[in-house]
Motif scaffolding. Structure first.
Motif, PDB file in Angstrom:
ATOM      1  N   ILE A  26     -82.500  40.195  37.507  1.00  0.00           N
ATOM      2  CA  ILE A  26     -82.133  40.013  35.915  1.00  0.00           C
ATOM      3  C   ILE A  26     -80.980  41.118  34.568  1.00  0.00           C
ATOM      4  O   ILE A  26     -80.517  40.217  33.986  1.00  0.00           O
ATOM      5  CB  ILE A  26     -83.261  40.941  35.593  1.00  0.00           C
ATOM      6  CG1 ILE A  26     -85.035  40.194  35.841  1.00  0.00           C
ATOM      7  CG2 ILE A  26     -83.572  41.719  33.436  1.00  0.00           C
ATOM      8  CD1 ILE A  26     -85.803  40.951  35.995  1.00  0.00           C
ATOM      9  N   ASP A  63     -80.326  48.570  37.500  1.00  0.00           N
ATOM     10  CA  ASP A  63     -81.920  48.449  37.189  1.00  0.00           C
ATOM     11  C   ASP A  63     -82.579  49.483  36.305  1.00  0.00           C
ATOM     12  O   ASP A  63     -81.215  50.412  36.053  1.00  0.00           O
ATOM     13  CB  ASP A  63     -82.645  48.219  38.728  1.00  0.00           C
ATOM     14  CG  ASP A  63     -82.247  49.505  39.464  1.00  0.00           C
ATOM     15  OD1 ASP A  63     -82.751  50.235  39.361  1.00  0.00           O
ATOM     16  OD2 ASP A  63     -81.197  49.250  40.160  1.00  0.00           O
ATOM     17  N   GLY A  95     -81.629  46.117  33.565  1.00  0.00           N
ATOM     18  CA  GLY A  95     -82.696  45.133  33.707  1.00  0.00           C
ATOM     19  C   GLY A  95     -84.465  45.636  34.128  1.00  0.00           C
ATOM     20  O   GLY A  95     -84.102  46.708  34.888  1.00  0.00           O
TER      21      GLY A  95
END
Lengths: 222, 222, 222, 222
Positions: free
Chosen positions: C6, C117, C213
């Protein structure tokens, strides 16, 4: 008259638009790179260079020749210098300590052109010592092996730094004086079989063309 | 029963007071170095070691074995491991990425002993891929050359660092799977003739003695 | 849901046609490079990458992103990962042993985006050990200096090679556990003042933007 | 009268039986190493040396001084040269491109003696350019940073190899001309904070004693 310039400039005329060029190292290829840069500007040809040393990388940048890598592109044509050239186009290279990467790039080229002033032509290789790039820890056993093969080896000492010359790869350079080399093809293999030798400066069976600078102008040998 | 330990400890008993020892790299030589250190302490023998890697250097230090260099001393006896051993005592080494310095030290030794558990004995070399240490720029042409020779090459990727394994000398390691090697003596030479190959993991015609750890104890092959 | 993907994909959307991109190293930047390569193909944008490691170089090649150098081009935007990010955007990097070249490229970029992340966000740096790249000979005095500074240093050992991890530059990696770092800006300077330390993994005062993300999607911090 | 020899020989007289000696690099320490070797032979003292370069390693071997490592032994006394010495015993070193390992060894020594001819004494450091060892990829951003700090940087070019001087560690050497250095202690730290700088040639706050060779003989400064 600058014979190196004559040879270097002549080789640059061989380059065609779109080619990937192996950029040799040394005072003669210096002129080659310069002239390729000039042609890019004046004739608007597009080429990319794969340098064989920090020297040719920095020179390519100076002349605005975009640089690429063997990972990304195959070499169409490599142009490099030599310290000695015999009648069969076997060479001794490595006066500039760059012969390892030169051999990697030159041997992978579709076509290899050697440029030199005509004083580099010899009947037999060996008056110029053969340079070897070696792992530093192997200095002593490599010397023993070379002496067993009849050579007189010397470690190359630096100027502007204390101690030995260090190659672009971080290794020592040994200059092995063989005086006369009867079989350069065999010697190239034998030297690489000595543990600690990264690469040696004999280039055999690889050259497609030699472009010489002479007092009468360019001479091309094929 | 730890077969590696059996072989390593047995080799350490061969060491004599005053010797200069080539200290191989890997899990089997680990036991050899350990036992040499113990003998120095218990029997008060004096030896010096020449390491073949950072690993064996750090291990020598741990066991208080004084370290020296090939410049200062000749190697009386080298003890090293192997990944495969054929009936003529040709080897594949380099699973630990240290084969370049191992070859430099081992080949310069007056006597070379290989230690292994007996699973390393094979009829023909080649099931274990041959490790090659290469100059990073040569990756692609080296792969081409290896594929032309019938091998399936892979670049060795690291754990605990991103990207490829880097050797103690700062180079890449390629594992070339040949499946079966008919002529290891020739292959050792051929691999070193590929531009960019620093050293390969075939060790031929060098071994004086093999000491195996077996489930029945030590077995010595000469 | 892959939080790294992401973040990596979101950062790739920031890239504009014609930019020179610093290509960070690691598992998150992996996705960034992949997505840049996809955009080049699908949207026909032209960019060039400057890799921060062999890993990102090989990845760029795989995705056909042309590679260039700091000598030839300035970096418009660098995108890199992190092991820890504090509220002032100070970082710990170097889990992948590539922090030296990462710092060279990232610090020279006009804009630096960090992707991660959201587990990488911390209140205070130091739970993740600070990686240092060091000259191998300095191992012992560097450890003494680090211990005097309150850290617990460990040399990073390799897998798939015997002995220590070697960086792309040929050096050792030390992981120094400080537990809690009160002043990362000062520590970054102090660590680089230890003789033998090539570069440390604290990146302070450099980040322009963080793209996280999260399980709720992309979160952008400025 | 050879002033370097006067200083080098005088320092060698300071060495005591059983000491571990840091062996500096350069033309003045050359005499120091020579004289230590002579004393070992004539007076039968036993010492060990830790070299700061390939040069001092090869010299130690020539004079049969056993060599050891920082891993195995602490340095009792280091003796090294300098290119400039100010009244507070801050130094510029690195004319020989060995300052990184010199700094590692010298800073870890219990006692550091600097030897020089008296022309090396200056009121203020900076007439001699400060050498920096740098990662090659960082050349351009390092130059920018140095220019921002008021210096005129040059990459050191080699003789006997084409292109830049390569250090024993495989890196470039940059000579940064500051003309006058007001605060060498601060500058030493600032230079090491530039990403890509491995180590710089300012040695501050470390020297215990200076031994000068003068036309009137030895002069000792403490």
């Amino acid at each position: 008259m600058n014979l190196k310039k004559i040879a270097g400039f002549a080789a640059a005329e061989e380059i065609q638009d779109g080619q990937i060029i192996g950029l040799g190292t040394g005072s003669t290829t210096h002129y080659f790179i310069e002239k390729v840069g000039m042609r890019m500007k004046e004739e608007e040809i597009n080429v990319m260079g794969i340098p064989t040393s920090y020297q040719s990388f920095l020179l390519a940048k100076e002349w605005k020749i975009p640089v690429t890598t063997l990972e990304e592109h195959d070499v169409d044509i490599a142009v490099d210098g030599a310290d000695e050239i015999d009648p069969n186009f076997n060479l001794i290279k490595g006066g500039g300590a760059a012969h390892t990467l030169e051999k990697i790039v030159d041997y992978s080229a579709e076509k290899l052109i050697i440029i030199a002033d005509d004083s580099k032509i010899v009947n037999k290789l060996g008056k110029f010592p053969v340079p070897l790039e070696i792992i530093s820890e192997s200095r002593k056993p490599v010397f023993s092996a070379l002496e067993d093969m009849g050579a007189n080896p010397k470690i190359r000492m630096a100027q502007y730094k204390d101690g030995p010359v260090i190659s672009d790869n971080g290794n020592f350079i040994v200059d092995a004086d063989f005086r006369e080399i009867d079989n350069p093809i065999q010697l190239e293999k034998d030297l690489n079989s000595i543990p600690g030798v990264v690469e040696n400066g004999i280039f055999s069976q690889m050259v497609d063309q030699v472009i010489l600078g002479t007092s009468d102008g360019v001479e091309v040998l094929k």
